[in-house]
Design an enzyme around this catalytic site. Structure first.
Site, PDB file in Angstrom:
ATOM      1  CE  LYS A  73      -2.788  -0.822   3.459  1.00 48.66           C
ATOM      2  NZ  LYS A  73      -3.847  -0.487   4.457  1.00 48.66           N
ATOM      3  CE1 TYR A  98       1.111  -0.511   6.296  1.00 46.93           C
ATOM      4  CE2 TYR A  98       1.360  -0.549   3.914  1.00 46.93           C
ATOM      5  CZ  TYR A  98       0.921  -1.139   5.083  1.00 46.93           C
ATOM      6  OH  TYR A  98       0.311  -2.356   5.028  1.00 46.93           O
TER       7      TYR A  98
END
Length: 377
Positions: free
Chosen positions: A132, A168
């Site tokens: 992702k 992230y």
């Protein structure tokens, strides 16, 4: 390459009951593992499940990392010991903004507690993320249809960040803020294959439960994706290879303060993988037909009672369907990509990591593990 002091290896695995957490505990327990002997502490929000071998851990800490007081109370006694944090935890909310807040809070609470000790020996943090990083927040419904995938596969670690919220990115920035006193490494996995009932995204367990229900009810095992993913290349990440890369980076000077993709090193098509799954679970192979629409989410939502029957009939670890597949929506999304989900492993190899797995052999091995753990029949 220089290694860490062999006498001071103390690991805290945060998210120890997930797929990679279990593989990390098993790998660190081996006497041949770099940095051995390791003292291993495992941490998770809930108590250890029945299938987790507690003998892998020197101690288990049940703590809610979202709660600063609980985290401090449980981890402060370890702050003078822990040399390495292996971060394989995840909290999933409704939106990516929620994910940023919750995951950054958890990581902050753990690291601040450990670093609060004046003689903290903490040396390294490994951070588990994923692809992702290159694709954006795929599962955020508020962004559905708005994401533009600017990066072409194979995805490389030096590709620029996308202009979307992404937890992230927040976690990478957080661990980097502790350098240079504490080094870090980032591990970007593909679709993870492993054994656990405590991983929010577990594509193999989702498919195993689906195949088991199809066989139990004599229903066709249909592919819930699109023609592109059926025919084109994808890669995967064996949890054991991920654990191996985490430990390699934690004990190799040249790998410090770097991000690495981590896949098995090969590619598969879902068509070839579907044949393997059919053989494993004893269901008939049904060729993909793009003219037949299949609502997999709707199909599975009706199978809660059926799964309970399967659990009882075969004497499995007691689970509800929503426990073993907590994210029904994610599977059809992953199987309906319009691009090849493939990462480059060149950087990892250039830095000296050569771990790999044969994906089509990895799948039956992990299914056997799930069966031995009494999670599936």
């Amino acid at each position: 390459m220089a290694k860490e002091n062999l006498d001071t290896s103390v690991a805290l695995i945060v998210g120890v009951t997930g797929m990679v957490g279990l593989s990390l505990a098993e790998a660190l327990k081996k006497p041949t593992t770099p940095g051995s002997p390791w003292r291993i502490y495992g941490m998770a929000r809930r108590q250890l499940p029945a299938w987790f071998p507690s003998s892998l851990l020197d101690d288990f800490i049940s703590a809610d990392a979202l709660d600063r007081k609980d985290t401090t109370k449980k981890l402060a006694p370890l702050a003078s010991q822990v040399t390495h944090v292996f971060w394989v935890a995840i909290q999933v909310g409704e939106t990516e903004e929620e994910n940023i807040t919750s995951n950054a809070t958890m990581l902050t609470n753990v690291l601040q507690t450990l670093k609060s000790h004046p003689l903290s020996p903490l040396k390294h943090i490994t951070l588990q993320t994923g692809t992702k990083h290159y694709l954006g927040p795929l599962f955020d419904p508020s962004l559905a249809g708005q994401l533009v995938h600017d990066h072409e596969p194979p995805f490389r670690e030096d590709l620029p960040r996308l202009p979307y919220p992404n937890f992230y990115y927040a976690l990478e920035d957080l661990v980097a803020s502790y350098a240079p006193s504490v080094s870090y490494s980032v591990h970007r996995s593909s679709l993870i294959v492993g054994a656990s009932t405590r991983s929010f995204y577990n594509i193999l367990l989702s498919l195993s439960v689906y195949a088991t229900i199809c066989r139990y009810q004599g229903l066709p095992f249909r592919y819930p994706g699109n023609k592109f993913t059926w025919e084109n290349f994808s890669d995967m990440s064996d949890a054991n290879v991920l654990a191996e890369q985490h430990i390699w980076a934690a004990t190799t000077d040249a790998a410090k303060n770097q991000a690495f993709n981590c896949t098995n090193g090969d590619v598969i098509t879902w068509k070839s993988l579907w044949r393997v799954l059919c053989e494993i679970f004893g269901v008939e192979f049904v060729p993909f037909d793009e003219n037949e629409k299949f609502d997999w989410v709707g199909f599975m939502k009706e199978k809660g009672k059926v799964w309970s029957e399967v659990v009882e009939k075969y004497g499995l670890v007691e689970t509800k369907l929503e426990e073993v597949i907590p994210s029904l929506d994610s599977l059809p999304i992953v199987l309906s990509f319009g691009f090849q989900h493939v990462c480059s492993m060149n950087k990892s190899r250039e830095f000296g990591f050569f771990g790999y797995a044969n994906t089509l052999k990895s799948i039956p091995m992990w299914v056997q593990r799930l069966r031995a753990m009494k999670i599936i029949p």
